[in-house]
Design an enzyme around this catalytic site. Structure first.
Site, PDB file in Angstrom:
ATOM      1  N   GLY A  28       0.772  -1.241   0.002  1.00  0.00           N
ATOM      2  CA  GLY A  28      -0.094   0.008   0.018  1.00  0.00           C
ATOM      3  C   GLY A  28       0.666   1.172  -0.073  1.00  0.00           C
ATOM      4  O   GLY A  28       1.852   1.565  -0.747  1.00  0.00           O
ATOM      5  N   ILE A  29       0.414   2.130   0.847  1.00  0.00           N
ATOM      6  CA  ILE A  29       1.021   3.659   0.865  1.00  0.00           C
ATOM      7  C   ILE A  29       2.418   3.448   1.273  1.00  0.00           C
ATOM      8  O   ILE A  29       3.322   4.020   0.716  1.00  0.00           O
ATOM      9  CB  ILE A  29       0.116   4.478   1.911  1.00  0.00           C
ATOM     10  CG1 ILE A  29      -1.183   4.798   1.130  1.00  0.00           C
ATOM     11  CG2 ILE A  29       0.874   5.585   1.858  1.00  0.00           C
ATOM     12  CD1 ILE A  29      -2.193   5.512   2.184  1.00  0.00           C
ATOM     13  N   TYR A 170     -10.566   3.442  14.716  1.00  0.00           N
ATOM     14  CA  TYR A 170      -9.454   3.937  13.743  1.00  0.00           C
ATOM     15  C   TYR A 170      -9.506   5.619  13.884  1.00  0.00           C
ATOM     16  O   TYR A 170      -8.333   6.293  13.975  1.00  0.00           O
ATOM     17  CB  TYR A 170      -9.683   3.502  12.465  1.00  0.00           C
ATOM     18  CG  TYR A 170      -9.050   3.917  11.247  1.00  0.00           C
ATOM     19  CD1 TYR A 170      -8.001   3.392  11.054  1.00  0.00           C
ATOM     20  CD2 TYR A 170      -9.320   5.084  10.349  1.00  0.00           C
ATOM     21  CE1 TYR A 170      -7.180   4.134   9.772  1.00  0.00           C
ATOM     22  CE2 TYR A 170      -8.746   5.272   9.445  1.00  0.00           C
ATOM     23  CZ  TYR A 170      -7.320   4.924   9.357  1.00  0.00           C
ATOM     24  OH  TYR A 170      -6.604   5.502   8.294  1.00  0.00           O
ATOM     25  N   LYS A 174      -6.505   8.211  14.812  1.00  0.00           N
ATOM     26  CA  LYS A 174      -5.825   8.914  13.740  1.00  0.00           C
ATOM     27  C   LYS A 174      -6.153  10.458  14.456  1.00  0.00           C
ATOM     28  O   LYS A 174      -5.195  11.331  14.078  1.00  0.00           O
ATOM     29  CB  LYS A 174      -6.414   9.135  12.450  1.00  0.00           C
ATOM     30  CG  LYS A 174      -6.197   7.592  11.896  1.00  0.00           C
ATOM     31  CD  LYS A 174      -4.846   7.313  11.557  1.00  0.00           C
ATOM     32  CE  LYS A 174      -4.273   6.005  11.032  1.00  0.00           C
ATOM     33  NZ  LYS A 174      -3.094   5.807  10.652  1.00  0.00           N
TER      34      LYS A 174
HETATM   35  N1  LIG Z   1      -5.484   3.894   2.164  1.00  0.00           N
HETATM   36  C1  LIG Z   1      -6.144   5.020   2.558  1.00  0.00           C
HETATM   37  O1  LIG Z   1      -7.055   5.530   2.097  1.00  0.00           O
HETATM   38  C2  LIG Z   1      -5.797   5.753   3.834  1.00  0.00           C
HETATM   39  C3  LIG Z   1      -6.244   6.917   4.042  1.00  0.00           C
HETATM   40  C4  LIG Z   1      -5.950   7.725   5.312  1.00  0.00           C
HETATM   41  C5  LIG Z   1      -4.825   7.316   5.730  1.00  0.00           C
HETATM   42  N2  LIG Z   1      -4.449   6.102   5.676  1.00  0.00           N
HETATM   43  C6  LIG Z   1      -3.155   5.396   6.673  1.00  0.00           C
HETATM   44  O2  LIG Z   1      -2.003   5.251   5.889  1.00  0.00           O
HETATM   45  C7  LIG Z   1      -1.353   4.202   6.243  1.00  0.00           C
HETATM   46  C8  LIG Z   1      -1.226   3.111   5.186  1.00  0.00           C
HETATM   47  O3  LIG Z   1      -2.382   2.847   4.569  1.00  0.00           O
HETATM   48  P1  LIG Z   1      -2.580   1.672   3.539  1.00  0.00           P
HETATM   49  O4  LIG Z   1      -3.645   2.078   2.854  1.00  0.00           O
HETATM   50  O5  LIG Z   1      -1.190   1.359   3.003  1.00  0.00           O
HETATM   51  O6  LIG Z   1      -2.812   0.342   4.687  1.00  0.00           O
HETATM   52  P2  LIG Z   1      -2.556  -1.261   4.501  1.00  0.00           P
HETATM   53  O7  LIG Z   1      -3.674  -1.861   5.640  1.00  0.00           O
HETATM   54  O8  LIG Z   1      -2.645  -1.487   3.330  1.00  0.00           O
HETATM   55  O9  LIG Z   1      -1.377  -1.561   4.989  1.00  0.00           O
HETATM   56  C9  LIG Z   1      -0.755  -1.510   6.387  1.00  0.00           C
HETATM   57  C10 LIG Z   1       0.826  -2.123   6.356  1.00  0.00           C
HETATM   58  O10 LIG Z   1       0.997  -1.792   7.893  1.00  0.00           O
HETATM   59  C11 LIG Z   1       1.350  -3.089   8.105  1.00  0.00           C
HETATM   60  N3  LIG Z   1       1.056  -3.561   9.628  1.00  0.00           N
HETATM   61  C12 LIG Z   1      -0.161  -3.755  10.264  1.00  0.00           C
HETATM   62  N4  LIG Z   1      -0.074  -4.014  11.619  1.00  0.00           N
HETATM   63  C13 LIG Z   1       1.350  -3.763  11.878  1.00  0.00           C
HETATM   64  C14 LIG Z   1       2.418  -3.873  13.015  1.00  0.00           C
HETATM   65  N5  LIG Z   1       1.632  -4.116  14.243  1.00  0.00           N
HETATM   66  N6  LIG Z   1       3.579  -3.546  13.009  1.00  0.00           N
HETATM   67  C15 LIG Z   1       4.229  -3.272  11.638  1.00  0.00           C
HETATM   68  N7  LIG Z   1       3.495  -3.256  10.617  1.00  0.00           N
HETATM   69  C16 LIG Z   1       2.135  -3.435  10.857  1.00  0.00           C
HETATM   70  C17 LIG Z   1       0.586  -4.217   7.396  1.00  0.00           C
HETATM   71  O11 LIG Z   1       1.090  -5.433   7.398  1.00  0.00           O
HETATM   72  C18 LIG Z   1       0.492  -3.437   6.187  1.00  0.00           C
HETATM   73  O12 LIG Z   1       1.688  -3.883   5.361  1.00  0.00           O
HETATM   74  C19 LIG Z   1      -2.081   3.637   7.288  1.00  0.00           C
HETATM   75  O13 LIG Z   1      -1.778   4.227   8.705  1.00  0.00           O
HETATM   76  C20 LIG Z   1      -3.779   3.947   7.247  1.00  0.00           C
HETATM   77  O14 LIG Z   1      -4.505   4.141   8.264  1.00  0.00           O
HETATM   78  C21 LIG Z   1      -4.707   5.213   4.437  1.00  0.00           C
END
Ligand SMILES: NC(=O)c1ccc[n+]([C@@H]2O[C@H](COP(=O)([O-])OP(=O)(O)OC[C@H]3O[C@@H](n4cnc5c(N)ncnc54)[C@H](O)[C@@H]3O)[C@@H](O)[C@H]2O)c1
Length: 264
Positions: A28-29, A170, A174
């Site tokens: 992801g991000i 969540y 945040k």
């Molecule tokens: N995608 C969106 O729309 C969005 C919007 C706003 C904020 N965010 C934030 O951006 C960040 C990344 O989002 P994303 O879409 O890539 O999420 P995602 O769920 O696809 O990826 C999250 C990653 O964090 C890892 N992870 C989970 N628990 C963990 C732990 N205990 N220790 C280490 N790693 C751990 C997972 O294995 C995964 O690789 C997150 O914090 C999310 O809340 C995402």
């Protein structure tokens, strides 16, 4: 409709050799952030719970000529973070320039009214999404203080500004990251360490998730000034800037990166 930016075209100077820890960068991000920093010449640490995904991202970066280190890490576990920091400091002569607190329980979350969230799930989300960034920030502090230079970037969420319902744990974490960033910025300013949060809008990655239906996706795009789906690449420019020398006077901020949904 305009095209999404191409990672290769998002460049920011001054990041060469910087040691940048990105938590949760296995997908992801975070994965896109890791690739972007590596492309900018930084030494990237993928601190990720999922060992094989972390290794795959590191391999992808190294195959492209970048530098990356995968360290299996659970950000909810203080001992695991301590081990990760030791590995990084050993590898890079005690240097840590930037921490991106990106790991979170997010794409696996089930949406439900808050009175139906099991307490155990509530506590786990708090532990990973809030205690994790707190512990990681504490972990990098000695190296940043020694260098009198540091950047901490917390990935919050634009959902907080909109008060999106049905995942209160969540949203609570945040929101807390915004307050934590500001207070931490005040504490760490004297050490020349900046702390900021970014608030991405609904950002579409390679991971499918059920929290945004196709109808909701269309509604979100209609609320944006830039009328296209947001991707991780849309966050990269701001994050590279916040990790760079150029942002030295930007601290304690929570920056909306949502294509203008919350513009007023
Ligand atoms: N995608 C969106 O729309 C969005 C919007 C706003 C904020 N965010 C934030 O951006 C960040 C990344 O989002 P994303 O879409 O890539 O999420 P995602 O769920 O696809 O990826 C999250 C990653 O964090 C890892 N992870 C989970 N628990 C963990 C732990 N205990 N220790 C280490 N790693 C751990 C997972 O294995 C995964 O690789 C997150 O914090 C999310 O809340 C995402």
């Amino acid at each position: 409709m305009t095209a999404n930016p191409d990672l290769q075209n998002i460049v920011f100077p001054g990041l060469k050799d910087r040691v940048v820890i990105i938590t949760g960068a296995g997908q992801g991000i975070g994965r896109v952030f890791a690739k972007a920093f590596a492309f900018a010449g930084a030494r990237v640490v993928i601190a990720e719970l999922n060992e094989s995904k972390a290794a795959a991202v590191a391999a992808e970066i190294m195959q492209a000529g970048g530098r990356a280190l995968a360290v299996t890490t659970d950000v909810a576990d203080e001992a695991s973070i301590k081990e990760m920091i030791e590995v990084v400091e050993d590898e890079y002569d005690g240097r840590i320039d930037a921490l991106i607190n990106n790991a979170g329980i997010f794409s696996t979350l089930q949406m439900r009214p808050f009175d139906q969230i099991p307490l155990q799930e509530w506590e786990q989300v708090l532990k990973v999404n809030l205690t994790g960034p707190f512990l990681c920030a504490r972990g990098v502090l000695p190296a940043m203080r020694r260098a009198k230079w540091g950047r901490i970037i917390n990935i919050a969420s634009g959902a907080v500004r909109l008060g999106r319902p049905n995942y209160l744990h969540y949203i609570a974490t945040k929101s807390a990251l915004m307050g934590m960033s500001l207070s931490m910025a005040r504490e760490l300013g004297p050490d020349n360490i900046t702390v900021n949060a970014i608030l991405p809008g609904a950002t579409f990655t390679e991971i499918e998730r059920k929290t945004v239906t196709p109808q909701q996706k269309e509604r979100i795009i209609a609320m944006q000034c830039v009328a296209r789906a947001e991707t991780p690449e849309d966050l990269v420019g701001a994050v590279l800037f916040l990790a760079s020398e150029a942002s030295g006077f930007v601290t304690g901020q929570s920056i909306n990166l949502d294509g203008g949904v919350t513009a007023s």
